[in-house]
Design an enzyme around this catalytic site. Structure first.
Site: not given
Ligand code: AMP
Length: 282
Positions: A30, A34, A147, A150, A183-184
């Protein structure tokens, strides 16, 4: 914060709840992106549930499932700090054997943009999100605009599968140079991250072009390409200017809302970013 690992234990907690429940699904590792979703949920809902589940079915063979960053102790600490009510932390057996199968209606959106490069991806995402919805039974759910595709696909899935869940979309959180948090990004060094900000800066050049009235998408894409290749280590997977509803490439930009999105490989990491643009009707 309570950590719940099984569907049965979650159901027991859920049955006692009478008020609104906000749900933030994540893959873990996270970061502040997140956290912004979680803060929105805390603001809007009486209880907040966050899930951490590294879903294998949304990764292809050649992708980074085995090396995907994991920072569970830190994640638990941060979630606790935000006073999240429940961390739902199931294992694979729990999600794939103890939760009933779901049948997701296929959508044209699955094979566009990210789906072209990662054909398995949205089948995996929608299946796990629907399963999680069936377990968590939230009133609200929070997804990031980072995303964007998504977000659109989950919005469509909520409508077609008739879930009574309100989806709240949350803006992309960036570092001080503009790089979208992901995260990447932890695969990148500090200097790499500085360089990677060129992705957002190049998107902003496209926005400048749109502001100046350039309506030919190919010209706008060229602006992006020319700007980004000034860093020789960047390899563009795609740059797209698409209709926001059907995600098809646009021939001429008129008064529609468009999604400008990209995926770029840099130092072996695939980074995505986007912005939404609406031409003003002047
Ligand atoms: P993930 O763990 O990458 O699947 O992300 C979980 C949620 O966090 C998803 O709804 C992503 O779109 C959101 N998310 C990831 N990175 C960001 C960011 N930089 N800004 C806002 N939301 C994010």
């Amino acid at each position: 914060m309570k950590i719940i690992k099984t569907v049965d234990e979650f159901a027991a907690w859920r049955n006692r709840q009478k008020n609104s429940i906000g749900f933030v699904p994540t893959l873990g590792a996270l970061h502040d992106g997140h956290m912004s979703l979680i803060k929105q949920s805390k603001k809007k809902c009486q209880s907040t549930v966050v899930s951490i589940f590294l879903n294998p079915t949304q990764f292809a063979q050649n992708e980074d499932l085995d090396s995907y960053p994991s920072t569970l102790d830190q994640d638990i600490h941060n979630l606790d700090f935000l006073s999240v009510d429940i961390l739902f932390l199931p294992n694979e057996k729990e999600m794939y054997q103890n939760v009933s199968e779901v049948k997701i209606p296929s959508s044209d959106l699955f094979n566009k943009l990210e789906g072209k490069s990662r054909p398995h991806f949205f089948y995996g995402v929608t299946t796990i999100v629907a399963k999680l919805f069936n377990v968590i039974k939230p009133t609200h759910t929070f997804f990031g605009e980072k995303d964007a595709q998504q977000l659109f696909i989950i919005t469509e899935m909520i409508a077609t599968m008739k879930y009574s869940i309100k989806l709240v979309s949350c803006p992309t959180i960036r570092d001080k140079n503009g790089l979208a948090l992901s995260s990447r990004n932890s695969y990148l060094s500090t200097d790499d991250k500085k360089q990677a900000a060129i992705i957002y800066q190049s998107l902003m050049k496209v926005k400048e072009g749109l502001d100046q009235g350039i309506s030919n998408p190919n010209k706008l894409k060229d602006i992006f390409k020319k700007n980004i290749v000034t860093n020789h280590n960047m390899k563009i997977d795609y740059i797209s200017i698409a209709d926001i509803k059907i995600l098809d490439e646009i021939d001429t930009i008129k008064e529609q809302k468009v999604l400008v999105s990209t995926a770029v490989f840099f130092q072996g990491v695939r980074l995505i970013d986007n912005f939404i643009y609406r031409l003003s009707e002047t």
